[in-house]
Write a protein that holds these residues in place. Sequence first.
Motif, short mmCIF file in Angstrom:
data_model
loop_
_atom_site.label_atom_id
_atom_site.label_comp_id
_atom_site.label_asym_id
_atom_site.label_seq_id
_atom_site.Cartn_x
_atom_site.Cartn_y
_atom_site.Cartn_z
N GLU A 103 48.69 68.32 -3.20
CA GLU A 103 49.27 68.59 -1.49
C GLU A 103 50.21 69.03 -1.58
O GLU A 103 51.18 68.99 -2.13
CB GLU A 103 49.01 67.22 -0.78
CG GLU A 103 47.71 66.46 -0.36
CD GLU A 103 47.54 65.40 -0.09
OE1 GLU A 103 47.73 65.53 1.06
OE2 GLU A 103 47.42 64.41 -0.71
N MET A 115 57.91 66.77 0.01
CA MET A 115 57.89 65.69 -1.14
C MET A 115 57.70 66.51 -2.25
O MET A 115 59.35 65.81 -4.27
CB MET A 115 57.40 64.38 -0.96
CG MET A 115 58.08 62.94 -2.42
SD MET A 115 57.83 61.37 -1.60
CE MET A 115 55.35 62.04 -2.10
N TRP A 116 57.56 67.11 -2.60
CA TRP A 116 57.46 67.68 -4.13
C TRP A 116 58.40 69.04 -4.25
O TRP A 116 57.63 70.47 -5.62
CB TRP A 116 55.78 68.51 -4.52
CG TRP A 116 54.81 67.53 -4.15
CD1 TRP A 116 53.88 67.96 -3.54
CD2 TRP A 116 54.92 65.90 -4.77
NE1 TRP A 116 53.19 66.93 -3.56
CE2 TRP A 116 53.54 66.20 -4.05
CE3 TRP A 116 55.71 65.54 -5.56
CZ2 TRP A 116 52.97 64.44 -4.62
CZ3 TRP A 116 55.22 64.04 -5.08
CH2 TRP A 116 54.12 63.25 -4.97
N GLU A 152 58.88 67.06 6.92
CA GLU A 152 59.98 66.14 7.28
C GLU A 152 61.63 67.19 6.45
O GLU A 152 60.82 67.35 5.29
CB GLU A 152 60.06 64.45 7.21
CG GLU A 152 60.25 63.66 5.32
CD GLU A 152 59.06 64.12 4.92
OE1 GLU A 152 58.44 65.14 5.67
OE2 GLU A 152 58.57 64.00 3.95
N ARG A 202 54.57 60.86 3.71
CA ARG A 202 54.21 60.81 4.72
C ARG A 202 53.76 62.03 4.08
O ARG A 202 54.18 63.12 3.78
CB ARG A 202 55.74 60.61 6.18
CG ARG A 202 56.40 61.73 6.39
CD ARG A 202 57.37 61.33 7.53
NE ARG A 202 56.27 61.90 8.28
CZ ARG A 202 56.35 63.03 8.61
NH1 ARG A 202 56.36 64.44 7.89
NH2 ARG A 202 55.25 63.88 9.52
N GLY A 203 52.83 62.64 5.03
CA GLY A 203 51.85 64.37 5.58
C GLY A 203 50.97 64.18 4.24
O GLY A 203 50.58 65.58 3.90
N LEU A 204 50.54 62.83 4.23
CA LEU A 204 49.85 63.03 2.22
C LEU A 204 48.10 62.75 3.49
O LEU A 204 48.22 62.65 4.42
CB LEU A 204 50.03 61.82 1.90
CG LEU A 204 50.96 62.53 0.49
CD1 LEU A 204 51.55 61.09 -0.09
CD2 LEU A 204 50.27 63.08 -0.50
N ILE A 225 53.65 69.13 0.30
CA ILE A 225 54.65 67.88 1.42
C ILE A 225 56.01 68.51 0.89
O ILE A 225 56.29 69.38 -0.42
CB ILE A 225 54.00 66.71 1.06
CG1 ILE A 225 54.46 66.68 0.14
CG2 ILE A 225 52.62 66.51 2.15
CD1 ILE A 225 54.13 64.97 -0.01
N LEU A 255 55.62 68.98 11.88
CA LEU A 255 55.00 67.93 10.08
C LEU A 255 55.50 67.85 9.18
O LEU A 255 55.17 66.72 8.35
CB LEU A 255 54.25 69.74 9.95
CG LEU A 255 52.94 70.35 10.59
CD1 LEU A 255 52.80 71.05 10.58
CD2 LEU A 255 51.83 69.21 10.64
#
Lengths: 375, 375, 375, 375
Positions: free
Chosen positions: D158, D162-163, D61, C89-91, D160, D59
């Motif tokens: 981006e 996740m990275w 998570e 999410r958020g990409l 986010i 924004l």
Amino acid sequence: MKDNENLKIYNLADIGHLKVHGRTTNNRSPLTLFWTGSGIELNVTGSELWIEVECDYDLYEPWIHMLVNSAPVSRRMLTAGRYWVCVFRGLNENAAKNVRVLREIQAMSGDPACSLQIHAVKTDGAFLPVPEKPYKIEFIGDSITSGEGIIGDKAETEWISMWFSAVDNYAALTADALDADFRILSQSGWGVLTSWDNNPNANLPRYYEQVCGLLAGEKNEELGAFEPNDFGAWQPDVVVVNLGSNDGGAFVSPEWKDEVTGKVYKQRLNEDGSFNEEDASNFEKAAERFLHTLRQNNQHAHIVWAYGMLGMPMMPAIYRAVEAYTRKAGDRKVSIFQLPNTNEETVGSRSHPGALSHQQAARELTGYLKGILAK
Amino acid sequence: MKDNENLKIYNLADIGHLKVHGRTTNNRSPLTLFWTGSGIELNVTGSELWIEVECDYDLYEPWIHMLVNSAPVSRRMLTAGRYWVCVFRGLNENAAKNVRVLREIQAMSGDPACSLQIHAVKTDGAFLPVPEKPYKIEFIGDSITSGEGIIGDKAETEWISMWFSAVDNYAALTADALDADFRILSQSGWGVLTSWDNNPNANLPRYYEQVCGLLAGEKNEELGAFEPNDFGAWQPDVVVVNLGSNDGGAFVSPEWKDEVTGKVYKQRLNEDGSFNEEDASNFEKAAERFLHTLRQNNQHAHIVWAYGMLGMPMMPAIYRAVEAYTRKAGDRKVSIFQLPNTNEETVGSRSHPGALSHQQAARELTGYLKGILAK
Amino acid sequence: MKDNENLKIYNLADIGHLKVHGRTTNNRSPLTLFWTGSGIELNVTGSELWIEVECDYDLYEPWIHMLVNSAPVSRRMLTAGRYWVCVFRGLNENAAKNVRVLREIQAMSGDPACSLQIHAVKTDGAFLPVPEKPYKIEFIGDSITSGEGIIGDKAETEWISMWFSAVDNYAALTADALDADFRILSQSGWGVLTSWDNNPNANLPRYYEQVCGLLAGEKNEELGAFEPNDFGAWQPDVVVVNLGSNDGGAFVSPEWKDEVTGKVYKQRLNEDGSFNEEDASNFEKAAERFLHTLRQNNQHAHIVWAYGMLGMPMMPAIYRAVEAYTRKAGDRKVSIFQLPNTNEETVGSRSHPGALSHQQAARELTGYLKGILAK
Amino acid sequence: MKDNENLKIYNLADIGHLKVHGRTTNNRSPLTLFWTGSGIELNVTGSELWIEVECDYDLYEPWIHMLVNSAPVSRRMLTAGRYWVCVFRGLNENAAKNVRVLREIQAMSGDPACSLQIHAVKTDGAFLPVPEKPYKIEFIGDSITSGEGIIGDKAETEWISMWFSAVDNYAALTADALDADFRILSQSGWGVLTSWDNNPNANLPRYYEQVCGLLAGEKNEELGAFEPNDFGAWQPDVVVVNLGSNDGGAFVSPEWKDEVTGKVYKQRLNEDGSFNEEDASNFEKAAERFLHTLRQNNQHAHIVWAYGMLGMPMMPAIYRAVEAYTRKAGDRKVSIFQLPNTNEETVGSRSHPGALSHQQAARELTGYLKGILAK
């Protein structure tokens, strides 16, 4: 230069604690080094040590590697003549140093004039016993086991002594990792049945029972190269046979013609690119016979056929040969081990395995032999 | 042995395409190799190449390393005398070979008799041009930069030539990775202000402007060691200063007494183990002065103080010295780079950085210098 | 949390550009993931992506691994139920993302209740084509190919889903290095003839022609596990068979008794520790039959028997089986490759190959398959 | 699925042997995880373990990483809501398992709605004591210490959640190698004086004495983020400050304008590209002040400024700041360590250090801290 006046010369024959590596004759006055990896080992006190070498050649000059306390300190060509070579100087004279001086290049069947001998050592120290290692391993192979290509840029293509190494090859590395003494019998281009170019005379098995029978000429005869080997004096725990690469090559190389008899030799391919069954079978029989020869001369050794560093087209035939031998001989102490293939990152000069390939092979083979030696 | 009758002797002075590495005099008849890593480079055809060396010593014999097409093929001690050494033989006479013969050991300030010269080469080939490399780097250092401890078992403790290496040290590896020519000025035990044992004479800056001023004795004077260096002839793009380890050691070593004047020298610690401020300041001033000297002689070079392979207690003082220099000189082309420390896995002999430590240092320093050279 | 009101739900059956990995039925409403490494792949724009999963189990819960642009971003257990899982999410909603969601654990023959399905995806983006890869490889194996032991501390001994990995195992790594799509059929403890504990029902060949025939129970029947596999839909270029480890284990494990028939099964050792010839021969016949089955269903594939990651006692028997098959079938597209053995440094949990062992196996197998695929 | 009827729910507040990682308030009903690397640790028997989480965000998570017996078994996004997450199931109920559940992402100053809490755990086992580790280390940093870029393809750009990774970053790796408990305070883009874009509010020192003062909003106030931190409860042995990368970036980034006051902030470059002296001095003063703050709150800790993973333009200024602090405070327990730079081979996503860079940094930093902790 101030001369060290305390140096005394000792003929090798007079050193009680001399350890000789590699197959050779009983002669120590001088000692002849026939095979790659052969040499002398000393535990010696003193500040300084020299060795007296004598060598000659028409084509391929000898090289040696000298190790002090296991560190490879010097690798050098030996030009023709008889002269002294300094191993170390300036050390604490009371401390014991372990010294190995090893022939760095294979027996040179292509140059009957090539010879390397050690006459004597010169030191201000004393000799201490050199203990036996827990294991003995014999390696039998071709250019791979001769360490061809370990030295030199990848672009090198010429066949010269300089690109060979006894110290960085997988045989030495494996023996070192297993704390084993080792001997190497090897010859570039040779196989079990024929050489890479179908010459049926260029096979290792034929000469296995001689000291170094693959050499030629009167000089080598005088040096004792053709004498029967004294197997009783050195019985290995493991015999590693790394042969087959050139037998595989014979299938894709031109025929060889015996200029005397006119007979032509050629390992043939079928039209679909597979091996001609009869020719493959001849290889298998030669391999099987060699296993019998090996067992006859090495009663308690585990025999490992280790193959694959330059591809492995002969592997099925090797499995068939070992199978046939095992069934007939009822001998279970024979096995096969696939060595890791050489790739673009691990290749050395002359399209042969480089130092990295030898290191990888040694790592895998060491793991495999550990399992065998633990039994 | 069959003699190669096509060999011709060339005095170094007569070889147009000779490339000389390392600081030396203008004399080529013979060429004197003072510093570690100094030597000759040739691009040569022919089947065979020899060099004529002459050397002497009382204590520390010279060693050389020979590289053919960048592969290190031979490392050997040179015993006293004048004689020929074969570099290669048996090669295709039409192909060009790149050959480097490098002095493997540092200038030996402790042995005024130690000398190494090359008189001539002998070949059946012809000499081709040896191009300049895109960059030039000068390394100034102590035992670390002399490659002390790269060779030999970790247990070795004696200070002898055999444990040094010019070819495997971080300076050579960094230059190689950057495709740069390099020079090394280095001396074991020496520092910026004093040696490890507080001797104020044993500092590199004092002799920086001479060819090899840290040597002593009439022979070295005759060889030209004390002549002013011709800076115009070789202007580096980068000067790497790897000094400070021995200046740090001086704080924890006994005092040094000048036997002539009776004066005693000692870098002092405070009671809490920190550096005495006045003594640290003396080091800083010496470092600052050295930077001025370096800039005076190397107008366009980026100067990098690279330090840390054996710990880094002097780093704050080095930062202060560079700060002071930069402010006064308005010179922004000076920076500091911390080299990775040596640890149990990367240590070599004599408690010095081993081959792995030098490889790691070279990797990091190469990355850093790339950034500088790209500007 | 602000809801993303642009998300739209797509049933898998309605996604034109869906790529399905692994053997399964034609049903996409929902898609059932039977085998380890099976899953879905999408090229999708949009800022957000979810998948709707449904799963159940009595003993062994499913795990999945999610990869975004080839990076493994999330590995997680799926507890029982039907629910949505967020992949990202958020990409940036305009950029295309490659997404793979893979089943991380093997088909669970020991838990008939275990199932994993994907119903739908939810996104604010659009689906783009997912190209075929240049090659297809099928891997058939046991616990090694199931990635058992890749996760977890070496001391772990319990057989649970958590210690398995589809993403870090040699099959996935090899396929990735060769840019190939891959399928895995594998089952811990199973072999060619019997399981490690002599159960003759626990062999992979028996179920090869069904979608996932080694499962049991009505639920799996309803899911289509026992349907014939549609071989025409996916013809591999290479079939890698990594079986034999459990067949070898059967020789040193207790007998297995069929509780229905009372029949007892046991692969026997001779007194000298070698394999009973009749029992070994039964293994060989089973291997030979399996090769026929494989060829019948995979017309153009090169079949590679790859074996050795946990020792290789069955290798001679495998060579005999391949030899027999090749002779009878006249099929030359079958070969054998010895994988590197696992050692103390490369072992994972449950005495199985760890991540390092899988990496090493993949490196060697990749080199070997490159040679085959280049022909 | 069969329900496990033996599961019992325990509020965190009721677990005697709960170990909490990371700075937080005293509240355990629920426990709020503010910082990356914060979380809970349990030694627990039983076959099954669940945790009850609650989280929210607008924004960014939250993600968590779960480790069982030190093996990272699961990394997953947590979507908004309050729900149970299973850590493990199916294990031997008598064996003790060490479990850590860690927040994988940094405190999110850019998303006041972002929160992550743990309410309870559910298990059929019992809780055993979790011993203290021999050392405690606090890491203070920016995006590097937040592990930004460790996950994801190099092409990802981006920003986010996740990275990011708490488990594979150098701080966690270093603490693990030293057997130390650790806390991380970090924020992407922030510095000592300003953020990368010259915002003077985005500096870590300002909020050091609060639990997590860099967050904003009423919700975070209610969660206790702005409470004073209880330094007495956790005194580190080492404080590692990895700040300066963004302060360096401010010199080459556009000015920042305070929209309220209209004041403009900009770290300026001189025309020759060097740092404006006044601006650099402001950075130094901020660094010096921060050292005073750190010492005030951490009486016995050794403070190490570790810098260099993304270049090191601020290093001279850092040396000046530490020098000034040391002189004024008479505090010798402060030092500087240059971390290895990231290069093309070690870079991760978003042009940040990748996993390999973090591993290298951890190796070097571990060696350095070992020397300090040994004193």
